[in-house]
Scaffold this motif. Structure first.
Motif, short mmCIF file in Angstrom:
data_model
loop_
_atom_site.label_atom_id
_atom_site.label_comp_id
_atom_site.label_asym_id
_atom_site.label_seq_id
_atom_site.Cartn_x
_atom_site.Cartn_y
_atom_site.Cartn_z
N SER A 1 4.20 53.51 98.19
CA SER A 1 3.20 52.92 99.07
C SER A 1 2.06 53.90 99.33
O SER A 1 2.25 55.13 99.29
N LEU B 1 6.05 43.27 101.76
CA LEU B 1 5.89 43.09 100.31
C LEU B 1 7.22 42.65 99.69
O LEU B 1 8.29 43.15 100.06
N ASN C 1 0.97 38.85 103.08
CA ASN C 1 0.04 39.13 104.18
C ASN C 1 -1.35 38.60 103.86
O ASN C 1 -1.65 38.27 102.71
N SER D 1 -5.26 43.05 101.98
CA SER D 1 -4.88 43.83 100.80
C SER D 1 -4.00 45.01 101.20
O SER D 1 -4.21 45.63 102.25
N LEU D 2 -3.03 45.31 100.34
CA LEU D 2 -2.22 46.51 100.50
C LEU D 2 -2.35 47.32 99.22
O LEU D 2 -2.72 46.78 98.17
N ASN E 1 2.39 39.71 97.80
CA ASN E 1 1.89 40.15 99.11
C ASN E 1 1.66 38.92 99.99
O ASN E 1 0.65 38.25 99.85
N ILE F 1 -3.10 45.34 95.98
CA ILE F 1 -2.33 44.09 95.99
C ILE F 1 -3.01 43.16 97.00
O ILE F 1 -2.76 43.23 98.21
N GLY G 1 -4.16 40.14 99.47
CA GLY G 1 -3.37 39.25 100.33
C GLY G 1 -3.13 37.91 99.63
O GLY G 1 -4.01 37.38 98.95
#
Ligand SMILES: [Zn+2]
Length: 270
Positions: A6, A234, A247, A250-251, A245, A262, A264
């Protein structure tokens, strides 16, 4: 199998957060300095004391909250700043939830962060009440002196304040570069304490050192907590060949040494 780790937004591995308490008028000059260096901060406010001076300095008025703190996070510091371990459960609930309601009315935003008032002003029982009051993290006093990610956001101790190696820690933080770690520098205190200690110049030196760095994520505390919690949502496939993802935001992951966004609501294959 891919090696996946991460990251903070844009693949960064360093984050900086600030947390300042009480909502007194010295926040105005302090915020001018923060805004000069584009560094966001979290301000923990006692909404029951707004516009009052209890002998320790005047608090910002209700009508000014939205404009004064508009670029920053406003969070709970309880209604009237009592030492919570001395309070009844009923009083603790009232101190937290009424502060939330007032601050949400004054800012127009949800208020989900908190700093416990007074030194050592928490217990495990109080900590366990907070999720039911809509609080997603709570900061304690004292300094860790390190850059580790907190393991418990309801017992979040910060790196340092302006009297405990601020410039030395900042110098150390900006030079950190080991890719195997996520680093967090977090600084807490009171703007009125900085003024009392004639340390505004020192604090500006700190901002000069840490601001405008391409490898640092400058986050409000709630942004940091929300991002770290979103990472836990995730959904990886068992063979780690793709991730979903769920959520809205974005991650970022480091996939085989490269940062990957990644977005949303999307499924990404590696
Ligand atoms: Zn306080």
């Amino acid at each position: 199998m891919h090696q996946i780790l991460s990251c903070f937004p844009q693949g960064k591995t360093k984050a900086l957060t600030l947390s300042y308490d009480d909502g007194k008028l010295d926040d105005l000059d302090f915020i001018a300095l923060l805004d000069k260096y584009s560094v966001p901060c979290t301000f923990n406010i006692n909404s029951g004391l707004l516009g009052k001076d209890e002998g320790w300095g005047m608090h910002v008025s209700e009508t000014d909250i939205r404009s004064v703190y508009k670029k920053h996070e406003v969070s709970v510091h309880t209604l009237t700043h009592p030492t919570l371990p001395r309070c009844s459960k009923e009083s603790i609930i009232n101190e937290v939830i009424e502060d939330r309601k007032n601050l949400e009315r004054l800012t127009g935003k949800t208020v989900r962060g908190m700093a416990y008032p007074n030194r050592d002003g928490w217990t495990h029982e109080i900590k366990q009440m907070l999720p039911f009051l809509g609080i997603d993290y709570a900061r304690v006093t004292g300094c860790t002196g390190d850059f580790l990610i907190p393991k418990d956001f309801y017992e979040w101790q910060f790196t340092c304040d302006h009297n405990h190696g601020l410039l030395e820690k900042a110098g150390e933080f900006v030079s950190l570069a080991k890719p195997q770690y996520l680093y967090l520098m977090s600084v807490y205190g009171h703007s009125w304490d900085i003024v009392k200690d004639n340390a505004m110049g020192k604090f500006e030196e700190f901002l000069h050192l840490v601001s405008h760095k391409a490898d640092i994520w400058y986050a409000q505390n709630i942004e940091f907590v929300d991002y770290m919690n979103a990472l836990k949502n995730l959904r990886f496939s068992a063979d780690m060949s793709f991730v979903e993802n769920p959520n809205a935001v974005s991650l970022w992951l480091n996939v085989n040494g490269m940062p990957v966004e990644i977005p949303g609501g999307q499924r990404i294959r590696f």
